[in-house]
Design a protein around this motif. Structure first.
Motif, PDB file in Angstrom:
ATOM      1  N   LEU A 159      37.345  40.001 -28.794  1.00  0.00           N
ATOM      2  CA  LEU A 159      37.712  41.417 -28.805  1.00  0.00           C
ATOM      3  C   LEU A 159      38.097  41.873 -27.403  1.00  0.00           C
ATOM      4  O   LEU A 159      39.103  42.572 -27.206  1.00  0.00           O
ATOM      5  N   CYS A 205      32.055  41.798 -34.974  1.00  0.00           N
ATOM      6  CA  CYS A 205      31.057  42.115 -33.934  1.00  0.00           C
ATOM      7  C   CYS A 205      29.889  42.894 -34.546  1.00  0.00           C
ATOM      8  O   CYS A 205      28.719  42.551 -34.329  1.00  0.00           O
ATOM      9  N   PHE A 243      28.233  36.938 -32.561  1.00  0.00           N
ATOM     10  CA  PHE A 243      28.415  38.205 -31.846  1.00  0.00           C
ATOM     11  C   PHE A 243      29.066  37.968 -30.482  1.00  0.00           C
ATOM     12  O   PHE A 243      30.038  38.647 -30.110  1.00  0.00           O
ATOM     13  N   TYR A 297      30.857  51.803 -26.817  1.00  0.00           N
ATOM     14  CA  TYR A 297      32.114  51.151 -27.150  1.00  0.00           C
ATOM     15  C   TYR A 297      33.157  52.172 -27.600  1.00  0.00           C
ATOM     16  O   TYR A 297      34.331  52.066 -27.252  1.00  0.00           O
ATOM     17  N   PHE A 330      38.023  42.249 -35.664  1.00  0.00           N
ATOM     18  CA  PHE A 330      37.071  41.914 -34.590  1.00  0.00           C
ATOM     19  C   PHE A 330      35.916  42.924 -34.541  1.00  0.00           C
ATOM     20  O   PHE A 330      34.773  42.534 -34.313  1.00  0.00           O
ATOM     21  N   HIS A 331      36.231  44.188 -34.745  1.00  0.00           N
ATOM     22  CA  HIS A 331      35.156  45.198 -34.787  1.00  0.00           C
ATOM     23  C   HIS A 331      34.176  44.874 -35.903  1.00  0.00           C
ATOM     24  O   HIS A 331      32.968  44.913 -35.718  1.00  0.00           O
ATOM     25  N   SER A 378      32.783  36.764 -31.022  1.00  0.00           N
ATOM     26  CA  SER A 378      33.708  37.833 -31.449  1.00  0.00           C
ATOM     27  C   SER A 378      33.857  38.905 -30.369  1.00  0.00           C
ATOM     28  O   SER A 378      34.924  39.494 -30.215  1.00  0.00           O
ATOM     29  N   SER A 379      32.784  39.143 -29.588  1.00  0.00           N
ATOM     30  CA  SER A 379      32.887  40.130 -28.497  1.00  0.00           C
ATOM     31  C   SER A 379      33.879  39.660 -27.441  1.00  0.00           C
ATOM     32  O   SER A 379      34.686  40.448 -26.931  1.00  0.00           O
TER      33      SER A 379
END
Lengths: 422, 239
Positions: free
Chosen positions: A212, A193, A205, A163, A189-190, A208-209
């Motif tokens: 993001l 996640c 997860f 990432y 968001f990071h 939020s992924s």
């Protein structure tokens, strides 16, 4: 009319020009690293420094181990880990090594500079990959406690590294998207996640992924290819260089680089309330300290860094070391306020001696630091005699600095009467 | 009186000016004229004590810088060629700092500062930082700071560069005003029409030496060119 090569000589010139542009990034990167290594070599060869660093590392290691043992298994370590990792990913900086004269010499060739920025992207990916892996290695003992399964740890490592590679590209786009809230949105968001991954909450997860991803795509799409944000990139580059310089200037005297001056009306107004007919140089040094990032930020960083380490690594020897070490660093840093090369020549023409100005500011700032850190140490150690002892030690240090070090260092800096280098 | 006797000096033991002898009286404006590299700025830097002379003495009212630094410095004002300022201070803070340095009272600062800001049309810029100003404004900042202290002697190095015509006129009027009040002025400039109009005496500097000095009439007589302008005289000497 566009310039077109008319002869072999012209064509040769064009080929050379392209080659120069291609290699310009590499040259600048190498030059910068050589400079950095040279400075590091000079610092490490100065007397006492290796012992100091060695001692600091040993104490940090001891404190780290102690913290690890002290933490109760029910302590919510995952959000803290997620916060640390999310912070270091989100606020990655993008090095370009652009300089002010580039606005004159490189900007007209913008259309030919793609290789320059591609090289910059490759470098930044490598650098940030290395940086994040170092952070993950440092956090490894906590990750083991959090993830337990070694396959999961490996997957976590790979995922974060992968990432970071993608995100470095987004950092480039973020240069043109100037809204600060986007970076904070990305940080949230990071954090979500990574925390969901550590907690193994797969639905959160996944959600939020996706969010993001949408935000990243929006940033990619809303970033125009041209024009490149030259002035911003140059400004960020200057900021980064002055940050490194201010770090290095804690340990050695460096030639003065242009620093960032800010108005800081609130702080200066506060200063005015306490100022009673200050001496001329005290008036100047206080304003330099408050408005120049190279002075205020290192002081605050040191203050915060020492306080946080004292709270989280409550080893009495480490606290003692941090207390004295931070006072020494502040004292050295403040004494650079009197360096004449950062002021215009007026300073050499005033009918007043420069020596007196530093006393007031250094006593105030060192005093503040010593009181605050003593209180923290006493509070963390739950023994007030410890804080009191540190405070007395700080007082002794400040007195030595004031009566012995300061007059001696000022005497050395003093030039023959009125002489000012041309 | 500002007196320069047998002054030889330069940078790093390389003499650029040789055996200069001249003086500036109170209420007198002396023009320091010369080609680029003639040694005008070097002479001024020696008077200010920014460079140490290899030989010779510089006195103000009979005292040298070494004898009484505070007395010497309080009596000298300087306007340099290129803008010099503190990046971390606003315009008004420049004035306040200067007032502290030269022991002016708060009343003197307020009174003189307001008048000067108004004169140079800088009242609205009192809280500006120099970096926010144009080069002309930065030049005005230096002038306001220097005139604030009302020194006995003013050393001015190419003051008109970057100034608009109005500011140039105001500066000249202020110089005239200060001169009438007893200030001695040493003005280094390339604008010879202005020098001819405003200066009482002239020093022609060439390759670090004074070729000729005196009032316009005295120089005309010495060169035997009765009706020549300052520019013509200067060209006649240097060519």
């Amino acid at each position: 009319m566009a310039y077109a090569p008319r002869s072999d000589k012209d064509r040769g010139f064009h080929a050379n020009q392209m080659k120069t542009v291609d290699h310009l990034f590499q040259e600048r990167r190498n030059h910068s690293w050589i400079q950095a290594l040279r400075i590091m070599r000079l610092i490490s060869s100065s007397s006492g420094f290796p012992i100091l660093v060695g001692l600091l590392l040993i104490l940090l290691y001891a404190g780290y181990r102690q913290l690890f043992q002290l933490l109760h298994p029910s302590f919510p370590i995952n959000p803290i880990l997620a916060g640390c990792i999310a912070w270091s990913i989100t606020f990655s900086f993008f090095r370009t090594w652009l300089q002010k004269p580039d606005l004159l010499f490189l900007l007209p060739m913008e259309h030919k500079l793609k290789p320059y920025f591609q090289a910059s992207l490759r470098y930044n990916r490598l650098f940030h990959g290395f940086r994040i892996s170092l952070i993950l290695i440092l956090l490894y003992p906590f990750l083991v406690r959090s993830l337990t399964n070694s396959l999961m740890i490996l997957l976590f490592f790979l995922l974060i590294m992968g990432y970071q590679m993608i995100y470095t590209r987004i950092c480039w786009d973020l240069l043109t998207v100037e809204h600060k809230w986007i970076q904070w949105g990305l940080f949230c968001f990071h954090f979500l996640c990574i925390d969901a991954l550590l907690e193994q909450w797969w639905i959160l997860f996944a959600f939020s992924s996706v969010m993001l991803l949408v935000l990243l795509l929006w940033i990619r799409r809303s970033t125009p290819f041209y024009p490149w944000p030259w002035t911003l990139m140059i400004h960020l580059e200057q900021k980064r260089v002055s940050f490194y310089n201010s770090m290095a200037s804690w340990f050695m005297e460096l030639p003065r680089k242009k620093s960032v001056i800010k108005q800081r009306k609130v702080l200066v107004n506060l200063l005015r309330r306490f100022e009673r007919r200050p001496s001329v140089f005290s008036y100047l040094y206080w304003r330099r300290f408050l408005r120049d990032d190279e002075y205020l930020y290192p002081y605050l960083r040191l203050f915060i860094f020492s306080s946080v380490l004292m709270v989280f690594l409550p080893n009495p020897y480490l606290m003692l070391f941090l207390y004295i070490f931070s006072l020494i660093l502040t004292a050295i840093h403040l004494s650079t306020l009197t360096n004449r090369d950062q002021y215009p020549l007026w300073i050499a023409l005033y009918p007043k001696p420069t020596e007196s100005g530093l006393t007031q500011i250094s006593l105030t700032l060192l005093g503040l630091q010593s009181v605050f850190l003593s209180v923290i140490a006493g509070f963390v150690h739950s023994k007030w005699w410890f804080g009191g002892g540190l405070f007395l030690l700080g007082g002794l240090f400040i007195a030595t600095y004031h009566w012995f070090y300061l007059p001696h260092s000022q005497q050395q800096k003093k030039k023959p009467t009125g002489f000012y280098p041309p | 009186m500002l007196s320069v006797r047998n002054l030889t000096g330069g940078y790093s033991n390389i003499p650029l000016i040789h055996q200069l002898n001249f003086h500036v009286n109170p209420s007198e404006m002396v023009g320091l004229i010369g080609l680029n590299g003639a040694g005008k700025s070097t002479t001024i830097k020696h008077i200010l004590g920014l460079l140490q002379p290899l030989e010779g003495t510089i006195t103000i009212h009979g005292k040298t810088l070494e004898e009484d630094p505070s007395f010497f410095r309080k009596r000298l004002g300087y306007i340099p060629e290129s803008p010099q300022f503190y990046e971390e201070l606003t315009l008004w803070e420049h004035l306040a700092l200067t007032a502290h340095a030269y022991d002016l009272t708060d009343e003197q600062l307020q009174e003189r500062g307001e008048v000067l800001l108004k004169l140079f049309h800088m009242e609205k810029r009192r809280d500006w930082f120099p970096q926010m100003m144009s080069k002309g404004m930065q030049q005005k900042l230096m002038m306001i700071t220097t005139f604030l202290i009302e020194p006995d002697f003013l050393l001015i190095d190419e003051p008109f560069m970057g100034l608009d015509p109005l500011a140039m006129q105001q500066l000249l009027q202020l110089l005239e005003h200060r001169k009438k009040r007893g200030t001695g002025i040493l003005l280094s400039t390339h604008i010879l029409e202005i020098a001819e109009k405003y200066c009482d005496r002239f020093l022609f500097l060439h390759h670090g030496k004074i070729l000729i000095q005196g009032s316009l009439d005295e120089i005309r007589t010495q060169l035997n060119q009765p009706n020549s302008s300052l520019e013509a005289l200067f060209l006649a000497i240097t060519q």
